[in-house]
Write a protein that holds these residues in place. Structure first.
Motif, short mmCIF file in Angstrom:
data_model
loop_
_atom_site.label_atom_id
_atom_site.label_comp_id
_atom_site.label_asym_id
_atom_site.label_seq_id
_atom_site.Cartn_x
_atom_site.Cartn_y
_atom_site.Cartn_z
N GLU A 105 0.83 -1.22 0.00
CA GLU A 105 0.00 0.00 0.00
C GLU A 105 0.86 1.26 0.00
O GLU A 105 0.65 2.18 0.79
CB GLU A 105 -0.96 0.01 1.20
N ILE A 106 1.84 1.32 -0.90
CA ILE A 106 2.80 2.42 -0.95
C ILE A 106 2.21 3.59 -1.72
O ILE A 106 1.72 3.41 -2.84
CB ILE A 106 4.09 1.94 -1.63
N GLU A 107 2.28 4.77 -1.12
CA GLU A 107 1.77 5.97 -1.77
C GLU A 107 2.74 7.13 -1.57
O GLU A 107 3.31 7.28 -0.49
CB GLU A 107 0.42 6.38 -1.17
N ILE A 108 2.89 7.95 -2.59
CA ILE A 108 3.66 9.19 -2.46
C ILE A 108 2.74 10.23 -1.82
O ILE A 108 1.59 10.37 -2.23
CB ILE A 108 4.16 9.69 -3.83
N VAL A 109 3.25 10.92 -0.81
CA VAL A 109 2.46 11.93 -0.10
C VAL A 109 3.26 13.23 -0.02
O VAL A 109 4.46 13.24 -0.24
CB VAL A 109 2.06 11.46 1.32
N SER A 110 2.56 14.32 0.29
CA SER A 110 3.23 15.62 0.36
C SER A 110 3.81 15.90 1.74
O SER A 110 4.71 16.73 1.88
CB SER A 110 2.26 16.74 -0.04
N SER A 111 3.32 15.21 2.78
CA SER A 111 3.87 15.39 4.13
C SER A 111 3.60 14.15 4.96
O SER A 111 2.72 13.35 4.64
CB SER A 111 3.26 16.62 4.80
N CYS A 112 4.37 14.02 6.02
CA CYS A 112 4.21 12.91 6.96
C CYS A 112 3.76 13.45 8.31
O CYS A 112 4.03 14.61 8.63
CB CYS A 112 5.55 12.19 7.15
N PRO A 113 3.10 12.63 9.09
CA PRO A 113 2.71 13.06 10.44
C PRO A 113 3.94 13.38 11.28
O PRO A 113 4.95 12.69 11.18
CB PRO A 113 2.00 11.83 11.01
N VAL A 114 3.83 14.43 12.09
CA VAL A 114 4.94 14.79 12.97
C VAL A 114 4.51 14.87 14.44
O VAL A 114 5.28 15.29 15.29
CB VAL A 114 5.63 16.11 12.53
N THR A 115 3.25 14.49 14.70
CA THR A 115 2.78 14.39 16.09
C THR A 115 2.09 13.04 16.24
O THR A 115 1.70 12.41 15.25
CB THR A 115 1.77 15.50 16.44
N GLU A 116 1.90 12.63 17.47
CA GLU A 116 1.22 11.35 17.71
C GLU A 116 -0.22 11.39 17.22
O GLU A 116 -0.72 10.43 16.64
CB GLU A 116 1.26 11.01 19.20
N GLN A 117 -0.89 12.53 17.40
CA GLN A 117 -2.28 12.66 16.94
C GLN A 117 -2.35 12.54 15.42
O GLN A 117 -3.19 11.81 14.88
CB GLN A 117 -2.86 14.01 17.39
N GLU A 118 -1.46 13.24 14.70
CA GLU A 118 -1.43 13.14 13.23
C GLU A 118 -1.12 11.70 12.79
O GLU A 118 -1.70 11.19 11.84
CB GLU A 118 -0.39 14.09 12.65
N TYR A 119 -0.18 11.07 13.50
CA TYR A 119 0.18 9.69 13.18
C TYR A 119 -1.02 8.76 13.34
O TYR A 119 -1.32 7.94 12.47
CB TYR A 119 1.34 9.22 14.07
N ASN A 120 -1.73 8.89 14.47
CA ASN A 120 -2.90 8.04 14.73
C ASN A 120 -3.99 8.26 13.69
O ASN A 120 -4.63 7.31 13.24
CB ASN A 120 -3.43 8.27 16.13
N GLU A 121 -4.21 9.52 13.28
CA GLU A 121 -5.21 9.81 12.24
C GLU A 121 -4.82 9.17 10.91
O GLU A 121 -5.65 8.56 10.23
CB GLU A 121 -5.39 11.32 12.08
N ALA A 122 -3.55 9.32 10.53
CA ALA A 122 -3.08 8.73 9.27
C ALA A 122 -3.16 7.21 9.32
O ALA A 122 -3.55 6.56 8.34
CB ALA A 122 -1.66 9.19 8.98
N ALA A 123 -2.82 6.62 10.46
CA ALA A 123 -2.88 5.16 10.61
C ALA A 123 -4.32 4.66 10.49
O ALA A 123 -4.57 3.63 9.85
CB ALA A 123 -2.27 4.75 11.95
N ARG A 124 -5.26 5.39 11.07
CA ARG A 124 -6.68 5.01 10.95
C ARG A 124 -7.14 5.11 9.49
O ARG A 124 -7.84 4.24 8.99
CB ARG A 124 -7.56 5.90 11.83
N ARG A 125 -6.75 6.18 8.82
CA ARG A 125 -7.14 6.38 7.43
C ARG A 125 -6.58 5.27 6.53
O ARG A 125 -7.25 4.78 5.63
CB ARG A 125 -6.64 7.75 6.96
N LYS A 126 -5.35 4.86 6.78
CA LYS A 126 -4.68 3.86 5.93
C LYS A 126 -5.11 2.43 6.26
O LYS A 126 -4.95 1.54 5.42
CB LYS A 126 -3.16 4.02 6.11
N HIS A 127 -5.66 2.18 7.44
CA HIS A 127 -6.16 0.86 7.85
C HIS A 127 -5.08 -0.22 7.86
O HIS A 127 -5.36 -1.39 7.58
CB HIS A 127 -7.31 0.39 6.96
N CYS A 128 -3.83 0.13 8.16
CA CYS A 128 -2.77 -0.87 8.17
C CYS A 128 -3.00 -1.94 9.23
O CYS A 128 -2.68 -3.11 9.02
CB CYS A 128 -1.41 -0.20 8.43
N SER A 129 -3.56 -1.54 10.36
CA SER A 129 -3.73 -2.50 11.46
C SER A 129 -4.72 -3.62 11.11
O SER A 129 -4.71 -4.67 11.74
CB SER A 129 -4.19 -1.77 12.73
N SER A 130 -5.54 -3.42 10.08
CA SER A 130 -6.47 -4.48 9.69
C SER A 130 -5.85 -5.44 8.68
O SER A 130 -6.47 -6.43 8.30
CB SER A 130 -7.74 -3.86 9.08
#
Length: 197
Positions: A33-58
Motif C-alpha cells: 500500500e505504498i503511496e507518495i504523499v506531500s507530508s508525513c505526520p509529525v505528532t502522535e495525533q497526526e500519526y494516529n489519524e493517518a494510521a486510521r485512514r490507511k487501515h494498516c492495522s487491519s
C-alpha cells in the motif's frame, strides 16, 4: 615464515561471509500500500489519524511464514526528495540514523548518511528505535529538495511494484556486503601466498 594456518584462514573467510550474509539477507520486511504523499505526520495525533485512514492495522503480512501485523509508516526515500506512506512490518533502525524507504528494494532501512543526533537536528533520535516511530523525529521527515515538483497524478497514487530510480547510486546494503567479501578474498589470497612461501 608461517603467518596463519589454513584452518585460521578458513575461519576468517567464514566470519567475513557471515558478516556479508547478515547485511544482505536482512529480515524480511513486508511493505505494501505504498503511496507518495506531500507530508508525513509529525505528532502522535497526526500519526494516529493517518494510521486510521490507511487501515494498516487491519492487514496481515503475507510476505513471511509468520503472520505479522502491518503498521503505518511514513518515510522519505533515500534521496530525501519524496515522502512515502505505507503499511509495513516494523523495522528496527540503528545507528542514530533516520529511517528511509528504499524504492528499489521496497524496504525500510536506516539512512546512514542522515544522522538524527546532530546539534542542529532538533529532536534527536536514540541509537535504536522502530521505524514506525519516525514521527517523533520530524527532522528526518523533511524533504531535502523542498522545491521538488510533483508529477501530475503521482501524488497519492498507490504503487504495487518497485518505483524506478536512477542506477547511478547503489544502495548501501548492496555495496557494503560485496566490498566486505572482496576484501576478505584479497586477505585470504595474501595469507595463502605468504603461507606457501
Amino acid at each position: 615464515m608461517k603467518f596463519l594456518s589454513i584452518q585460521d584462514s578458513y575461519q576468517i573467510v567464514i566470519i567475513l561471509l557471515n558478516i556479508s550474509e547478515v547485511n544482505v539477507s536482512d529480515e524480511k520486511i513486508c511493505v505494501t500500500e505504498i503511496e507518495i504523499v506531500s507530508s508525513c505526520p509529525v505528532t502522535e495525533q497526526e500519526y494516529n489519524e493517518a494510521a486510521r485512514r490507511k487501515h494498516c492495522s487491519s492487514m496481515k503480512s503475507t510476505c513471511t511464514n509468520q503472520v505479522e501485523q502491518l503498521e503505518y509508516h511514513c518515510l522519505p526515500n533515500a534521496w530525501g526528495d519524496k515522502l512515502y506512506e505505507m503499511c509495513s512490518t516494523d523495522k528496527v533502525i540503528i545507528g542514530n540514523s533516520c529511517a528511509e524507504y528504499n524504492e528499489r528494494g521496497q524496504r525500510i532501512q536506516p539512512n546512514y548518511e542522515r544522522k538524527c543526533n546532530g546539534v542542529n537536528f532538533g529532536v534527536k533520535c536514540p541509537f535504536k528505535y522502530f521505524a514506525n516511530k519516525s514521527y517523533l523525529y520530524p527532522g528526518c521527515l523533511t524533504l531535502s529538495h523542498e522545491t521538488t515538483s510533483k508529477s501530475p497524478g503521482k501524488e497519492n497514487s498507490t504503487n504495487s511494484h518497485p518505483v524506478p530510480i536512477d542506477d547511478n547510486d547503489l544502495p548501501f546494503f548492496v555495496v557494503y556486503p560485496f566490498a566486505t567479501l572482496l576484501i576478505g578474498l584479497v586477505l585470504v589470497a595474501i595469507i595463502y601466498c605468504i603461507w606457501k612461501r
